[in-house]
Design a protein around this motif. Structure first.
Motif, short mmCIF file in Angstrom:
data_model
loop_
_atom_site.label_atom_id
_atom_site.label_comp_id
_atom_site.label_asym_id
_atom_site.label_seq_id
_atom_site.Cartn_x
_atom_site.Cartn_y
_atom_site.Cartn_z
N THR A 239 62.67 62.62 8.89
CA THR A 239 61.66 63.66 8.66
C THR A 239 62.23 65.05 8.90
O THR A 239 61.63 66.04 8.52
N ARG A 240 63.40 65.10 9.58
CA ARG A 240 63.98 66.39 9.94
C ARG A 240 65.50 66.35 9.79
O ARG A 240 66.12 65.31 9.95
N LEU A 241 66.05 67.51 9.49
CA LEU A 241 67.50 67.69 9.44
C LEU A 241 67.84 68.95 10.21
O LEU A 241 67.22 70.00 10.01
N TYR A 242 68.83 68.84 11.09
CA TYR A 242 69.28 70.00 11.87
C TYR A 242 70.73 70.33 11.52
O TYR A 242 71.56 69.43 11.37
N LEU A 243 71.02 71.62 11.42
CA LEU A 243 72.38 72.10 11.16
C LEU A 243 72.86 72.92 12.35
O LEU A 243 72.11 73.71 12.93
N ALA A 244 74.13 72.73 12.72
CA ALA A 244 74.68 73.41 13.90
C ALA A 244 76.19 73.57 13.73
O ALA A 244 76.76 73.25 12.68
#
Length: 267
Positions: A239-244
Motif C-alpha cells: 500500500t506504500r512505497l518509501y524512497l531514501a
C-alpha cells in the motif's frame, strides 16, 4: 679539529635528531579528529541475502533492447540526503541512536512516502520503473557527491542492522534505495526479512528485481549497465512505497537531494 669540521658534525647531529622525531609522529596529526574519516573506513559485515532477479544485459554487450512504453504513476518527489530508510512509516518522535548528536528521528529524517496517482500502480506483480536525477553526499564534505548510483567501491551495511521490521541492506553509499510496506501498524510489524546484498557490480546489474515487503532494496539511477530501465516488481499487500538514501549511520549531516518519479506500463 678545525671550526668547519665541528660545525659539520653539529649539523649532522641535529639532522639525525629531527629525522628520529619525525618518525615517531602519528600519521594523523590530530587523533581525536575522526570526522574526516567518517563512514569511509568502518568495516561492517557483509550480508548474504539475495534478491529474486532476472539478469540484465552485460555492460557493453551487443544485445539489443528497448524500454517499455512507460508513463508517470506519481508526482516527482525530492529525496533529501537526510532521508533514512530505517524510519519508513515510523511515527513522529521515533529515533535511531548512532552514538552521535543529533539523533536521526522521524519526521525530520524520515524517507519520502510516494503516493501513486492510480492505486493499480501498487497492484501485486506490477512492474515499476524509476526516473531519477540529482546528486547526494553522505557527509558534510564537498568532494564526495555522486549520482543516485552512489560510490560503487564503498558499499556499507546499516550499523544497527535490521530495525523496525525493516531488513538491513548492503549497497553503495549515496545510492537511492526503496522499501515497500503494507498497512500493518508500526508497532505490530513482523520480523524483518533477510537482507539484500548489492555490493557487487553484477548484483546491481539486474533486469528485474522482486523485493519482499519490508525488504530495503537498491534502486540507484533505475537503469542497468546498458542504460535500459530496470523493473521492480510490487509485492502482494503493498500500500506504500518509501524512497531514501543509502548510508551506514547518521543521515542527519548528509547533503544534496535526488528527484524520483514512479513509472509504469498502464494496464
Amino acid at each position: 679539529m678545525n671550526t668547519t669540521s665541528k660545525a659539520a658534525k653539529v649539523l649532522s647531529l641535529m639532522l639525525s635528531v629531527a629525522a628520529f622525531s619525525a618518525c615517531g609522529k602519528s600519521k594523523n596529526s590530530n587523533d581525536d579528529d575522526t570526522d574526516t574519516q567518517k563512514k569511509t573506513t568502518v568495516a561492517v559485515p557483509r550480508n548474504t541475502g539475495s534478491a529474486t532477479t532476472t539478469p540484465a544485459r552485460p555492460a557493453g554487450g551487443s544485445q539489443s533492447g528497448t524500454n517499455p512504453p512507460v508513463s508517470a504513476c506519481s508526482s516527482n518527489y525530492e529525496i533529501l540526503g537526510t532521508a533514512n530508510p530505517f524510519l519508513a512509516g515510523a511515527p513522529s518522535g521515533t529515533e535511531l541512536d548512532y552514538g552521535r548528536a543529533p539523533l536521526d528521528a522521524a519526521p525530520l529524517n524520515a524517507p519520502v512516502s510516494v503516493q501513486a496517482d492510480d492505486v493499480k500502480c501498487f497492484d501485486a506483480g506490477r512492474r515499476l520503473y524509476f526516473q531519477v536525477a540529482g546528486r547526494i553526499a553522505y557527509d558534510a564534505q564537498p568532494d564526495i557527491f555522486t549520482d543516485a548510483d552512489g560510490q560503487p567501491n564503498n558499499t556499507p551495511s546499516h550499523t544497527l542492522g535490521s530495525v523496525h521490521g525493516l531488513s538491513n541492506i548492503t549497497a553503495p553509499i549515496n545510492s537511492l534505495v526503496g522499501v515497500f510496506l503494507d498497512n500493518t501498524p508500526f508497532a505490530s510489524r513482523a520480523a524483518a526479512p533477510e537482507a539484500l546484498d548489492f555490493s557487487s557490480v553484477a548484483s546491481r546489474n539486474f533486469k528485474t528485481l522482486t523485493p519482499k515487503l519490508g525488504q530495503i532494496f537498491f534502486i540507484g539511477d533505475g537503469k542497468d549497465a546498458s542504460g535500459l530501465l530496470q523493473a521492480f516488481v510490487v509485492p502482494a499487500g503493498t500500500t506504500r512505497l518509501y524512497l531514501a538514501i543509502m548510508d551506514q549511520y547518521e543521515w542527519s549531516n548528509n547533503q544534496g537531494q535526488l528527484s524520483g518519479t514512479i513509472q509504469w506500463v498502464k494496464p
